[in-house]
Design an enzyme around this catalytic site. Sequence first.
Site, PDB file in Angstrom:
ATOM      1  N   ASP A  40      48.970 -39.202  17.522  1.00  0.00           N
ATOM      2  CA  ASP A  40      49.888 -40.346  17.605  1.00  0.00           C
ATOM      3  C   ASP A  40      49.244 -41.581  16.956  1.00  0.00           C
ATOM      4  OD1 ASP A  40      52.078 -41.838  18.381  1.00  0.00           O
ATOM      5  OD2 ASP A  40      51.696 -41.717  20.537  1.00  0.00           O
ATOM      6  N   SER A 123      50.621 -31.341  22.897  1.00  0.00           N
ATOM      7  CA  SER A 123      50.133 -31.294  24.294  1.00  0.00           C
ATOM      8  C   SER A 123      48.722 -30.743  24.483  1.00  0.00           C
ATOM      9  CB  SER A 123      51.081 -30.482  25.209  1.00  0.00           C
ATOM     10  OG  SER A 123      52.227 -31.228  25.550  1.00  0.00           O
ATOM     11  N   TYR A 127      46.753 -34.282  26.672  1.00  0.00           N
ATOM     12  CA  TYR A 127      47.654 -33.738  27.684  1.00  0.00           C
ATOM     13  C   TYR A 127      47.159 -32.417  28.275  1.00  0.00           C
ATOM     14  CZ  TYR A 127      51.327 -37.289  27.072  1.00  0.00           C
ATOM     15  OH  TYR A 127      52.050 -38.459  27.063  1.00  0.00           O
TER      16      TYR A 127
HETATM   17  P1  ADP Z   1      48.778 -34.711  23.322  1.00  0.00           P
HETATM   18  O1  ADP Z   1      48.752 -36.030  24.059  1.00  0.00           O
HETATM   19  O2  ADP Z   1      50.186 -34.185  23.111  1.00  0.00           O
HETATM   20  O3  ADP Z   1      47.838 -33.713  23.920  1.00  0.00           O
HETATM   21  P2  ADP Z   1      46.863 -35.366  21.197  1.00  0.00           P
HETATM   22  O4  ADP Z   1      47.121 -36.233  20.020  1.00  0.00           O
HETATM   23  O5  ADP Z   1      45.874 -35.839  22.205  1.00  0.00           O
HETATM   24  O6  ADP Z   1      48.318 -35.095  21.848  1.00  0.00           O
HETATM   25  O7  ADP Z   1      46.435 -33.931  20.718  1.00  0.00           O
HETATM   26  C1  ADP Z   1      47.298 -33.011  20.115  1.00  0.00           C
HETATM   27  C2  ADP Z   1      46.543 -32.276  19.032  1.00  0.00           C
HETATM   28  O8  ADP Z   1      46.527 -33.084  17.853  1.00  0.00           O
HETATM   29  C3  ADP Z   1      45.090 -31.962  19.363  1.00  0.00           C
HETATM   30  O9  ADP Z   1      44.852 -30.611  19.044  1.00  0.00           O
HETATM   31  C4  ADP Z   1      44.315 -32.880  18.418  1.00  0.00           C
HETATM   32  O10 ADP Z   1      43.097 -32.275  18.018  1.00  0.00           O
HETATM   33  C5  ADP Z   1      45.260 -32.957  17.243  1.00  0.00           C
HETATM   34  N1  ADP Z   1      45.079 -34.074  16.297  1.00  0.00           N
HETATM   35  C6  ADP Z   1      44.450 -35.263  16.482  1.00  0.00           C
HETATM   36  N2  ADP Z   1      44.501 -36.001  15.354  1.00  0.00           N
HETATM   37  C7  ADP Z   1      45.194 -35.261  14.437  1.00  0.00           C
HETATM   38  C8  ADP Z   1      45.592 -35.450  13.076  1.00  0.00           C
HETATM   39  N3  ADP Z   1      45.292 -36.577  12.414  1.00  0.00           N
HETATM   40  N4  ADP Z   1      46.281 -34.460  12.448  1.00  0.00           N
HETATM   41  C9  ADP Z   1      46.602 -33.320  13.111  1.00  0.00           C
HETATM   42  N5  ADP Z   1      46.280 -33.085  14.384  1.00  0.00           N
HETATM   43  C10 ADP Z   1      45.579 -34.035  15.037  1.00  0.00           C
END
Ligand code: ADP
Length: 179
Positions: A40, A123, A127
């Site tokens: 995000d 997630s 999460y």
């Molecule tokens: P959530 O709150 O839904 O768990 P997160 O962003 O914390 O969302 O994590 C969801 C996934 O996105 C994790 O596997 C994380 O490693 C991954 N992630 C983080 N940054 C990026 C990025 N720039 N591009 C793709 N995936 C990412």
Amino acid sequence: MQFALDDTTLELHQGDITRLTVDAIVNAANSGLRGGGGVDGAIHRAGGPAIMAECRRIGGCPTGQAVVTGGGDLPARYVIHTVGPIWQGGGRGEPELLRSAYAASLLRAEELDVTSIAFPSISTGVYGYPIALACGIAVGTVIEHVQRGTALQHIIFCLFSAGDYAVYEKHLSNVARNP
Ligand code: ADP
């Protein structure tokens, strides 16, 4: 790794989703659409303030649903913001809500008439959803959607870590062997 399903290609990609040149990328957002860490934060940083301005106008998104903004400065034209469940042990409707987050994102994509989309692993970061369980739901929901007929020609699962990529790779090769 790629996997052809009817007229659609499913692809695994390891890296940063904000760099992908696809019509739409999916954001693992929170229900307030307030931005935050993880994917995000990366999407809002790379996409610039126009995305947050639209998120503020939309106001929020319940868990399991999805809303659309423009892509701002991203290569992608649209961002589909969906809210996955927070893992609480698996008995609080998490699987249904995660399935719904993928399905709702795919429906938004069909409404936008786009042909390519990339998903992060919803997630499984902050999460806390176990990656092996989430991967089965992600791939299963996408395959069911494609089998019902889709305008999407290219669907990418974008995994940030090598470990997550390996989980998806193992799962997708099993599916390819035993469709
Ligand atoms: P959530 O709150 O839904 O768990 P997160 O962003 O914390 O969302 O994590 C969801 C996934 O996105 C994790 O596997 C994380 O490693 C991954 N992630 C983080 N940054 C990026 C990025 N720039 N591009 C793709 N995936 C990412």
